[in-house]
Structure formats: C-alpha cells, structure tokens
Design a protein around this motif. Sequence first.
Motif, PDB file in Angstrom:
ATOM      1  N   TYR A 118      34.130  72.356  63.224  1.00 24.86           N
ATOM      2  CA  TYR A 118      35.423  71.967  63.170  1.00 24.86           C
ATOM      3  C   TYR A 118      35.919  71.651  61.648  1.00 24.86           C
ATOM      4  CZ  TYR A 118      35.509  71.223  68.165  1.00 24.86           C
ATOM      5  OH  TYR A 118      35.579  71.524  69.597  1.00 24.86           O
ATOM      6  N   ARG A 119      35.082  72.103  60.418  1.00 20.56           N
ATOM      7  CA  ARG A 119      35.518  71.858  59.381  1.00 20.56           C
ATOM      8  C   ARG A 119      36.703  72.573  59.013  1.00 20.56           C
ATOM      9  NH1 ARG A 119      29.913  72.827  56.556  1.00 20.56           N
ATOM     10  NH2 ARG A 119      29.770  74.375  58.157  1.00 20.56           N
ATOM     11  N   ILE A 163      37.278  62.496  57.892  1.00 21.61           N
ATOM     12  CA  ILE A 163      37.486  61.715  59.303  1.00 21.61           C
ATOM     13  C   ILE A 163      37.654  62.775  60.471  1.00 21.61           C
ATOM     14  CG2 ILE A 163      38.713  60.045  60.764  1.00 21.61           C
ATOM     15  CD1 ILE A 163      39.275  58.660  58.156  1.00 21.61           C
ATOM     16  N   HIS A 172      37.112  66.262  60.999  1.00 20.09           N
ATOM     17  CA  HIS A 172      36.148  67.037  61.654  1.00 20.09           C
ATOM     18  C   HIS A 172      35.329  66.370  62.453  1.00 20.09           C
ATOM     19  CE1 HIS A 172      33.765  66.210  58.043  1.00 20.09           C
ATOM     20  NE2 HIS A 172      32.717  66.362  58.654  1.00 20.09           N
ATOM     21  N   ARG A 173      34.867  65.014  62.234  1.00 24.36           N
ATOM     22  CA  ARG A 173      34.085  64.107  62.897  1.00 24.36           C
ATOM     23  C   ARG A 173      34.710  63.840  64.342  1.00 24.36           C
ATOM     24  NH1 ARG A 173      32.939  62.594  57.626  1.00 24.36           N
ATOM     25  NH2 ARG A 173      30.669  62.890  57.280  1.00 24.36           N
ATOM     26  N   LEU A 174      36.009  63.507  64.190  1.00 24.74           N
ATOM     27  CA  LEU A 174      36.801  63.203  65.481  1.00 24.74           C
ATOM     28  C   LEU A 174      36.936  64.317  66.477  1.00 24.74           C
ATOM     29  CD1 LEU A 174      39.441  60.738  63.909  1.00 24.74           C
ATOM     30  CD2 LEU A 174      37.440  60.254  65.468  1.00 24.74           C
ATOM     31  N   ALA A 222      35.006  67.020  66.559  1.00 24.75           N
ATOM     32  CA  ALA A 222      33.807  67.335  67.085  1.00 24.75           C
ATOM     33  C   ALA A 222      33.576  66.585  68.359  1.00 24.75           C
ATOM     34  CB  ALA A 222      32.720  67.505  65.967  1.00 24.75           C
ATOM     35  N   ARG A 223      33.998  65.297  68.124  1.00 22.74           N
ATOM     36  CA  ARG A 223      33.834  64.378  69.331  1.00 22.74           C
ATOM     37  C   ARG A 223      34.649  64.651  70.632  1.00 22.74           C
ATOM     38  NH1 ARG A 223      33.173  57.721  68.690  1.00 22.74           N
ATOM     39  NH2 ARG A 223      32.891  57.339  70.887  1.00 22.74           N
TER      40      ARG A 223
END
Length: 203
Positions: free
Chosen positions: A31-32, A85, A87-89, A91-92
């Motif tokens: 997701y980067r 923030i 790419h972490r969100l 991915a989740r």
Amino acid sequence: MNDDARRRRSRLPAFLRRLEPPRTLDGQPDYRPPAAVLATCIALVVMFAAFYMALYSRLFHHHPHLAAAAVTVAAMLPALAVYAIAHRLLARFGLYLWQSVLVGVVLLAVMAAAPDWARTVFPRAYDRYAAELGGPGKCLYATPYNLDRARSTFAADHLGRMIINPVDDGPAPLRLDHAVDGGVKHLTPADPTARRILAQYGC
C-alpha cells in the motif's frame, strides 16, 4: 481469496469494491504506492493554498525567498505525515474506490476555496475598511465616510495611511493607519481629527 469471497465481491457495485493494491516481490499487498499518490496530492493542494496565503499576505512581494521556503515546508510536512500514516491505515482497512473519490472531492474543494480563505485572512485595505468601519451595518456606513460617497487615497509620505475624503463639503478627511493590503492590524486613527470622527459616529 476463495471462490465464495470472489463471488460476493463481484456482486458489489464497483464503487464499493475493495481495490487490489500493487504487490511486493514476495506477493504481499503493497500500500505504499497508493499512500505516496495520496501524499503527493496533499502536497500539491497545500502548496496551492500556501501560495495564495503568501501572495495575499504580500510575503512573496517583500521576501520571495522566505515565501518560497515557507510554501515548500508547508507542503512537505503534511505530505510526509500523511504518507507515514496512510499506508498503515490502508493496509489495515483496505483501499476502496469511494475513498479515492471522496478524497479527490475534498481536495478539489480545498483548492477552490483557497483564494477566498487567503483573501479573508489577508484582505485588501479597502476590504478591511468595509469590514471594520464602512461596510453594511458598520459605524461609518450611513455617513459621508462610506466609500461610495467619498474619495479614498493613500498618503505618499506615510506607508499604510489611508485618507477618506467625503465628496460633500464640510466633513474633515478621515486619516487611518495600518491600511495595507494583506495587513493583520486593525485600522487605527492617524490623528486627533480621526479619533474625533470615529468617536462621533460611535466607532
């Protein structure tokens, strides 16, 4: 993804379907790249808004290098924070078409409103006069010092001094200081006559 999940997903409207992100070399969702695209869009919108702020505040006129640096920093810091923030969100929670459309609409609305925001925060001298003293509902609106009934000039020997000279004979000119485009200070009387005029009309 199993066959049942694929069938359920295919029955959803395209607007609500989860988008497949790029994959890493080991086949994991990455997701980067979407986060980088979002951060780039944020940087462009913030840069656009910051440019208008610097333009209407006249920072670009007086300190162009400082203004360019300020606009660049104002664009980069939020973009880096969003990338850290996002790419972490993603991915989740996943990436959906409706998210992209919503973000695009919000960013376009911010860009469209940026000039008006900048003009409100850093108004022209005439706009400040109308907002503080001479506009509808203000103390000088129904007086000879309404700009529609007076001539306005700026003193050549005093930066930021505005002179409101009524067209009607009799009223003395009103001289105000801090009348600069993009200024943030309130207009103030420049001499005892101006203070008397403002007190006379309850300003």
